[in-house]
Design an enzyme around this catalytic site. Sequence first.
Site, mmCIF file in Angstrom:
data_model
loop_
_atom_site.group_PDB
_atom_site.id
_atom_site.type_symbol
_atom_site.label_atom_id
_atom_site.label_comp_id
_atom_site.label_asym_id
_atom_site.label_seq_id
_atom_site.Cartn_x
_atom_site.Cartn_y
_atom_site.Cartn_z
ATOM 1 C CB THR A 267 12.136 -3.229 4.668
ATOM 2 O OG1 THR A 267 12.856 -4.427 4.342
ATOM 3 C CG2 THR A 267 11.334 -3.470 5.942
ATOM 4 C CD GLU A 271 6.658 -4.144 6.943
ATOM 5 O OE1 GLU A 271 5.448 -4.098 7.259
ATOM 6 O OE2 GLU A 271 7.261 -5.219 6.801
ATOM 7 C CG HIS A 274 1.624 -4.438 5.321
ATOM 8 N ND1 HIS A 274 0.763 -5.259 4.632
ATOM 9 C CD2 HIS A 274 2.826 -5.116 5.390
ATOM 10 C CE1 HIS A 274 1.388 -6.384 4.302
ATOM 11 N NE2 HIS A 274 2.637 -6.315 4.734
ATOM 12 C CG HIS A 280 1.860 -10.084 2.879
ATOM 13 N ND1 HIS A 280 1.743 -10.631 4.140
ATOM 14 C CD2 HIS A 280 2.904 -9.209 2.943
ATOM 15 C CE1 HIS A 280 2.679 -10.109 4.931
ATOM 16 N NE2 HIS A 280 3.384 -9.244 4.216
ATOM 17 C CG ASP A 291 -4.241 -8.921 -3.215
ATOM 18 O OD1 ASP A 291 -5.253 -9.174 -3.902
ATOM 19 O OD2 ASP A 291 -3.201 -8.435 -3.702
ATOM 20 C CB VAL A 293 -5.762 -5.816 -5.237
ATOM 21 C CG1 VAL A 293 -5.363 -4.961 -6.434
ATOM 22 C CG2 VAL A 293 -5.521 -5.045 -3.940
ATOM 23 C CB THR A 296 -2.666 -8.407 -7.257
ATOM 24 O OG1 THR A 296 -3.797 -8.629 -6.406
ATOM 25 C CG2 THR A 296 -2.196 -6.964 -7.120
ATOM 26 C CG ASP A 329 15.195 -4.321 -0.477
ATOM 27 O OD1 ASP A 329 14.381 -5.162 -0.045
ATOM 28 O OD2 ASP A 329 15.657 -3.407 0.232
#
Length: 359
Positions: A267, A271, A274, A280, A291, A293, A296, A329
């Site tokens: 997490t 974060e 961001h 995202h 996004d 990019v 991606t 994760d």
Amino acid sequence: MKKTLLGMAALALLFASCNDDQNSISTNDDQSKIDMSDFYVYTDADIDEAARIAEGKSKSCYSMVNLNRLLNENPDLEQTMFDIEYQTRKSIAAKKPDGAGNGNGNGGGNDGGGDPDPGFTDPVTIPVVVNIIEQFSGQVSTQQINSQIAILNEDYNDNNPNTNGVPAEFAGDVANCGISFTLAQVNRVVNTRSSWGTNDAMKDSGQGGIDVTDPSTYLNIWVCEIGGGILGYAQFPGGPSATDGVVIGTDYFGNNAAGGVYGDGRTGTHEVGHWLNLRHIWGDGNCRRDDFVADTPTSDGPNYGCPSYPTVNCRSNDMTMNYMDYVYDDCMYMFTNGQNARMRALFEAGGARASLAGN
């Protein structure tokens, strides 16, 4: 009559001078080819995230919801973020070979000739202030704090061991971002409040939280009980300095068994992404929403759990293992070179986080 002629001559000179300036600006823009036509800030995140939680679809990130709120509260923020995005795209365009793209976040070119600008390539070390609002003294352990710093260093320097499992399709996209984090300070306050929400109350000592420590010099991380099934949220570059930083739920901060499948510190990685201007992976929209990019793949929504490869959306394989998706994760383990370019643009002279790199 002579005065009239002199006046007209002065006006002509002034007009010519203005014309020259305009041409100069236009020429610079033409060389960079910075296309901002696809740029957006507002999304339907408020509706989307609430619906995901109501449907029991895993935990959630509220960074885009937070951005919508800040945009509504700060009329100048949209222009500020536009300017940051312009600088980011201009930086990325300058790194590309001549004619290699259109500078819209999906490529770029420096048609002025010569070698491309390599951009800001120095290693970056970011000092971190951890602000802990705990319900009882010692709720957040020193081990948790140290493990979160270690995980950030692992992920932003391509040392996550799970990266060995990246599909061949994406193997060439894996980035070593060269961004490191050091623990500078830990602030603690005990407050029995059971849920802090996402309106930045934890960042205000007047509401029982902890005030920010100089955000031009430090990354601030607040750790508290957010509530509502929310893992964390971050503030994008350009937002108010008094609330700049990242918020992470107590159970999801660092290595923590209480976090379950979200208890391995990712997490924090998500974060901070961001906070360093990453969106995202699916662009918070449909297949036509990007996004910003190039490397991606396009998608139309988040992935959950540990998806099998390939997972196909928008006629391409999703990069489910990217840190900016919503998977468990253990199943996220890469940034891309394109994401790295976006982040590093912030540290260049004139970038939104240049002061953190000494620029």
